[in-house]
Motif scaffolding. Structure first.
Motif, PDB file in Angstrom:
ATOM      1  N   GLN A  55       0.824  -1.203   0.000  1.00 44.67           N
ATOM      2  CA  GLN A  55       0.000   0.000   0.000  1.00 44.67           C
ATOM      3  C   GLN A  55       0.857   1.251   0.000  1.00 44.67           C
ATOM      4  O   GLN A  55       1.960   1.251   0.542  1.00 44.67           O
ATOM      5  N   GLU A  56       0.347   2.288  -0.592  1.00 47.86           N
ATOM      6  CA  GLU A  56       0.980   3.599  -0.487  1.00 47.86           C
ATOM      7  C   GLU A  56       0.014   4.494   0.270  1.00 47.86           C
ATOM      8  O   GLU A  56      -1.180   4.509   0.003  1.00 47.86           O
ATOM      9  N   ALA A  57       0.533   5.209   1.249  1.00 49.28           N
ATOM     10  CA  ALA A  57      -0.300   6.097   2.051  1.00 49.28           C
ATOM     11  C   ALA A  57       0.204   7.519   1.926  1.00 49.28           C
ATOM     12  O   ALA A  57       1.400   7.746   1.799  1.00 49.28           O
ATOM     13  N   SER A  72       4.082  -2.502   3.665  1.00 50.40           N
ATOM     14  CA  SER A  72       3.991  -3.862   3.148  1.00 50.40           C
ATOM     15  C   SER A  72       3.413  -4.756   4.236  1.00 50.40           C
ATOM     16  O   SER A  72       3.826  -4.676   5.390  1.00 50.40           O
ATOM     17  N   TRP A  73       2.440  -5.594   3.864  1.00 46.14           N
ATOM     18  CA  TRP A  73       1.811  -6.513   4.802  1.00 46.14           C
ATOM     19  C   TRP A  73       2.596  -7.819   4.778  1.00 46.14           C
ATOM     20  O   TRP A  73       2.747  -8.457   3.755  1.00 46.14           O
ATOM     21  N   LEU A  74       3.161  -8.194   5.922  1.00 44.17           N
ATOM     22  CA  LEU A  74       3.972  -9.397   6.003  1.00 44.17           C
ATOM     23  C   LEU A  74       3.788 -10.015   7.374  1.00 44.17           C
ATOM     24  O   LEU A  74       3.910  -9.328   8.391  1.00 44.17           O
ATOM     25  N   GLN A  75       3.477 -11.289   7.421  1.00 43.12           N
ATOM     26  CA  GLN A  75       3.295 -12.029   8.668  1.00 43.12           C
ATOM     27  C   GLN A  75       2.322 -11.323   9.608  1.00 43.12           C
ATOM     28  O   GLN A  75       2.603 -11.111  10.783  1.00 43.12           O
ATOM     29  N   TYR A  79       4.456  -3.226   7.675  1.00 38.12           N
ATOM     30  CA  TYR A  79       5.830  -2.759   7.832  1.00 38.12           C
ATOM     31  C   TYR A  79       6.025  -1.513   6.987  1.00 38.12           C
ATOM     32  O   TYR A  79       5.592  -1.467   5.835  1.00 38.12           O
ATOM     33  N   LEU A  80       6.669  -0.511   7.573  1.00 37.65           N
ATOM     34  CA  LEU A  80       6.999   0.710   6.861  1.00 37.65           C
ATOM     35  C   LEU A  80       8.211   0.439   5.983  1.00 37.65           C
ATOM     36  O   LEU A  80       9.225  -0.065   6.460  1.00 37.65           O
TER      37      LEU A  80
END
Length: 98
Positions: A55-57, A72-75, A79-80
């Motif tokens: 995602q970009e915010a 980034s979605w991880l586990q 995470y930034l």
């Protein structure tokens, strides 16, 4: 980096890793300084990049100042993203010289 890993050039790998860490630290400092400049209420806008896991915010304050960052979605955590990762690490890169 791949060539250094194949050749077992530990000094080169250490230098490349240090450069990558400096780039990430610089990105973190930039993001922190931009965030400090935001005032009052903020609005967060999300946009999908590549997939729902990337995602970009954009955060905009009530004065119209905006900063952008990637997540980034991880586990099961967000995470930034600070900088870009280099090529995948070779197993040879983790070997300790004897």
């Amino acid at each position: 980096m791949v060539d250094a890993a194949r050749e077992g050039d530990v000094q080169e790998l250490i230098g490349l890793s240090a450069n990558d860490m400096e780039a990430r630290e610089d990105a973190a400092e930039i993001l922190a300084s931009q965030a400090e400049s935001l005032k009052g209420d903020v609005t967060v806008t999300w946009s999908v990049r590549q997939s729902p896991d990337h995602q970009e915010a954009a955060v905009t304050d009530d004065d119209g100042d905006t900063i952008s960052f990637r997540l980034s979605w991880l586990q099961a955590k967000w995470y930034l993203i600070l900088g870009e990762a280099g090529p995948p690490k070779s197993p040879a890169a983790s070997k300790v010289p004897s």
